[in-house]
Design an enzyme around this catalytic site. Structure first.
Site, PDB file in Angstrom:
ATOM      1  N   GLU A 266       0.845  -1.057   0.225  1.00 31.09           N
ATOM      2  CA  GLU A 266      -0.016   0.200  -0.057  1.00 31.09           C
ATOM      3  C   GLU A 266       0.843   1.392   0.040  1.00 31.09           C
ATOM      4  OE1 GLU A 266      -3.688   0.269   1.394  1.00 31.09           O
ATOM      5  OE2 GLU A 266      -2.901   2.211   0.327  1.00 31.09           O
ATOM      6  N   ASP A 270       1.000   3.977  -3.128  1.00 29.36           N
ATOM      7  CA  ASP A 270       0.538   5.637  -3.124  1.00 29.36           C
ATOM      8  C   ASP A 270       1.551   6.351  -3.616  1.00 29.36           C
ATOM      9  OD1 ASP A 270      -1.502   4.470  -1.472  1.00 29.36           O
ATOM     10  OD2 ASP A 270      -1.170   5.260   0.383  1.00 29.36           O
ATOM     11  N   SER A 470      -7.095   2.541  -3.348  1.00 28.41           N
ATOM     12  CA  SER A 470      -5.890   3.295  -2.869  1.00 28.41           C
ATOM     13  C   SER A 470      -5.059   3.309  -4.021  1.00 28.41           C
ATOM     14  CB  SER A 470      -5.045   2.304  -1.902  1.00 28.41           C
ATOM     15  OG  SER A 470      -5.378   1.012  -2.034  1.00 28.41           O
ATOM     16  N   ASP A 512     -17.270   9.966 -18.384  1.00 30.12           N
ATOM     17  CA  ASP A 512     -18.432   9.317 -17.696  1.00 30.12           C
ATOM     18  C   ASP A 512     -18.252   7.856 -17.547  1.00 30.12           C
ATOM     19  OD1 ASP A 512     -20.819   9.047 -16.217  1.00 30.12           O
ATOM     20  OD2 ASP A 512     -22.181   9.793 -17.855  1.00 30.12           O
TER      21      ASP A 512
END
Ligand SMILES: *[C@@H]1O[C@H](CO)[C@@H](O)[C@H](O)[C@H]1NC(C)=O
Ligand SMILES: *[C@@H]1O[C@H](CO)[C@@H](O)[C@H](O)[C@H]1NC(C)=O
Ligand SMILES: *[C@@H]1O[C@H](CO)[C@@H](O)[C@H](O)[C@H]1NC(C)=O
Ligand SMILES: *[C@@H]1O[C@H](CO)[C@@H](O)[C@H](O)[C@H]1NC(C)=O
Ligand SMILES: *[C@@H]1O[C@H](CO)[C@@H](O)[C@H](O)[C@H]1NC(C)=O
Length: 558
Positions: A266, A270, A470, A512
């Site tokens: 993680e 990031d 994340s 979209d």
């Protein structure tokens, strides 16, 4: 003796008020009870002092974030925030006297004066907070001290405190970041694409010259689980995957304690991705602030922001807990902290979560969706997840079924999104039964980005199939930083709290996402399906994913 006991119970009942009675007390999964903490051990508690002028803070945030207001972009300094919301002299005095009368004198404060962090013995803490009983818990090599019961405070101080931190809340469940097995299965069929910086830059229409150049620009990721990024992983990631565009290979500043040991997936994710879209922009890492056994790392980070007059403009955070597990006093106060950041021109981006609409087995017979906080806060920008329609090509995006989304049960729908959400609800989508969600609550996410099949370097090894919101959150964070950069070059202020402006765009500048549904309760009624994407805004992918040049054209005006 008996009479005396009754007398003391009465005194206790009259003189003390319980706080945060709606905070759940159950010990989170994985924590093993090790017994009562000895009376002479030290604990460090955080006192959230009642702030002033919260209504004015809210008005101010609306004014500085609404592009149609005269006040748009007229941000406050931390000193100005402090004079607006700082606690009254009476509040400070009452709390101080209360602490001092118990011999608590070792306290630190923050620039905004609305938090006190004090150390004291367990014995003192348990008298100061009647009802509290401190125990130690262990999970692997991490230990934690928390009370097994609710706490009270002297009734003289009740109205001067929001809550006391470090007593009740456990860190949220560690959800191992998902490695997408669907992706792994798909790839068996042959070549698999996998998301790298160049995939993202192609899809979001960033050219090789779309990088940061403004002198004072900055962005940050904040991490609170026991995870660390390794500078060597970042350098290797950049050399393997970041080709063709100028970028940095080092973090500018680490705030907090980077533990030793293995890098976390993680944490690597990031940093590697915010620095790939937000290329050549100075990047900070806030890591695990709060190593003391009684601290709450997320709360400590909020204190840090109130104690630093200069912090990065964009923060991305992959962290969340079940809304129903947290006390309303705590969540409302955290919202005030988000508003304080917003009026300073800081953008807060939170991952929407990886459990779709979520599921709360409320009773044996009743299931409802389970919103996550801070994703459900009206004062942050929440980022959902998508995947490529064709996993072998850079095509259009569809819903990633894990993308967190839904409606808060605690916070009413903010004005900026009312018409978008009403339009979605009226569009006759195949909605889940009304009993599963609260259509009057704050709806999220606000926008989205790819969240499936990323490449990440961790512990020097490139790893494929990393998935989750994340991943999408730092990608969007980096893109907002690029837009800030262009604004700074034109002498304009930062974007600050984006939502009021984002919803006014009505989807302009975003792709979209209209296909696919996310997951929810596995029961007979909904059979694992939550909400489905639809044209315009929806509670699965928000307004959609960024088309950088088009979004920039809109957001670089005024
Ligand atoms: C806030 O910053 C000041 C000055 O740097 C420092 O003395 C104080 O301890 C900090 N407060 C906390 C809670 O860490
Ligand atoms: C990508 O950006 C270019 C300008 O840089 C623009 O001409 C083109 O239309 C954009 N592509 C899409 C799909 O919007
Ligand atoms: C990278 O950013 C710095 C400012 O932080 C700027 O001086 C430099 O020119 C940028 N690099 C490129 C290649 O534009
Ligand atoms: C950049 O920061 C320096 C020092 O903090 C300040 O003097 C300068 O005005 C800033 N420049 C811009 C463009 O904001
Ligand atoms: C629905 O949300 C509102 C706030 O928007 C809240 O006041 C109300 O209690 C919620 N209802 C349920 C059943 O959770």
């Amino acid at each position: 003796m008996r009479g005396l006991a009754v007398f003391w119970i009465c005194v206790y009942l009259v003189r003390a008020d319980r706080l945060e009675t709606d905070q759940i007390l159950s010990v989170q999964e994985g924590w093993i009870h090790e017994g009562r903490v000895s009376p002479l051990e030290e604990v460090e508690l955080t006192f959230a002092l009642k702030q002033q002028n919260i209504e004015r803070l809210k008005e101010q945030l609306e004014l500085v974030s609404d592009p149609d207001s005269q006040q748009y972009g007229k941000f406050l300094s931390l000193e100005e925030v402090s004079s607006l919301v700082g606690p009254s002299p009476l509040t400070e005095k009452v709390v101080q006297n209360w602490l001092q009368s118990h011999g608590v004198t070792s306290c630190l404060t923050v620039l905004t004066r609305d938090f006190l962090q004090c150390s004291m013995s367990v014995q003192v803490a348990e008298t100061l907070l009647p009802g509290a009983e401190f125990h130690r818990y262990r999970r692997e090599d991490q230990t934690l001290v928390r009370s097994s019961a609710h706490y009270s405070v002297h009734d003289d101080v009740t109205e001067h405190l929001d809550f006391v931190g470090g007593v009740l809340r456990f860190p949220p469940k560690v959800k191992e970041i998902s490695r997408s097995w669907a992706g792994a299965r798909r790839s068996v069929k042959g070549f698999h694409l996998g998301v790298t910086p160049s995939t993202l830059r192609t899809r979001y229409n960033l050219t090789d010259t779309d990088i940061g150049t403004a002198a004072n620009n900055s962005q940050a990721v904040a991490q609170f689980l026991e995870q660390f990024y390794h500078p060597a992983d970042l350098a290797e990631f950049m050399s393997l995957f970041a080709r063709g565009f100028q970028h940095l290979t080092e973090v500018e500043r680490v705030v907090g304690t980077q533990g030793g040991g293995k890098a976390g997936l993680e944490a690597s994710l990031d940093v590697e991705y915010i620095m790939s879209t937000g290329a050549n922009i100075s990047t900070w890492v806030f890591t695990n602030p709060g190593r003391h056994e009684t601290q709450e790392p997320f709360l400590q980070w909020m204190l840090l922001l109130s104690n630093m007059s200069s912090v990065p403009w964009v923060h991305t955070i992959s962290y969340g807990d079940d809304e129903d597990s947290l006390s309303s006093a705590y969540m409302n106060r955290i919202n005030n902290e988000f508003m304080k950041a917003g009026v300073r021109g800081i953008s807060m981006l939170f991952a929407s979560g990886d459990s779709g609409a979520g599921c709360w087995h409320k009773t044996k017979e009743e299931n409802v969706f389970r919103p996550s906080f801070p994703a459900s806060s009206p004062y942050v920008t929440t980022v959902g997840g998508t995947s490529f329609k064709n996993p072998f090509k850079v095509t259009y995006e569809v819903t990633d079924y894990i993308s967190g989304g839904g409606f808060s049960n605690v916070f009413p729908m903010p004005d900026y999104q009312v018409s978008a959400v009403k339009a979605f609800l009226k569009g006759k989508p195949s909605l889940p039964p009304q009993s599963y969600f609260n259509s009057s609550g704050r709806a999220y996410p606000d926008l989205a980005a790819l969240s499936d099949n990323y490449w990440v370097v961790t512990n020097l090894v490139p790893i494929p199939w990393v998935s989750g919101t994340s991943a999408s959150t730092p990608v969007v964070g980096g893109i907002l930083s690029l837009i800030n950069d262009q604004r700074f070059l034109k002498g304009l202020p930062s974007l600050g709290f984006l939502n009021p402006r984002l919803y006014k765009l009505q989807g302009t500048g975003l792709y979209d996402v209209t296909e696919g549904c996310h997951l929810s309760c596995l029961d007979d009624q909904v059979q694992g399906q939550g909400f489905c994407a639809a044209p315009s805004w929806d509670p699965v992918t928000g307004w959609g994913t960024p088309n950088y040049p088009a979004l920039l054209a809109e957001l670089v005006k005024g």
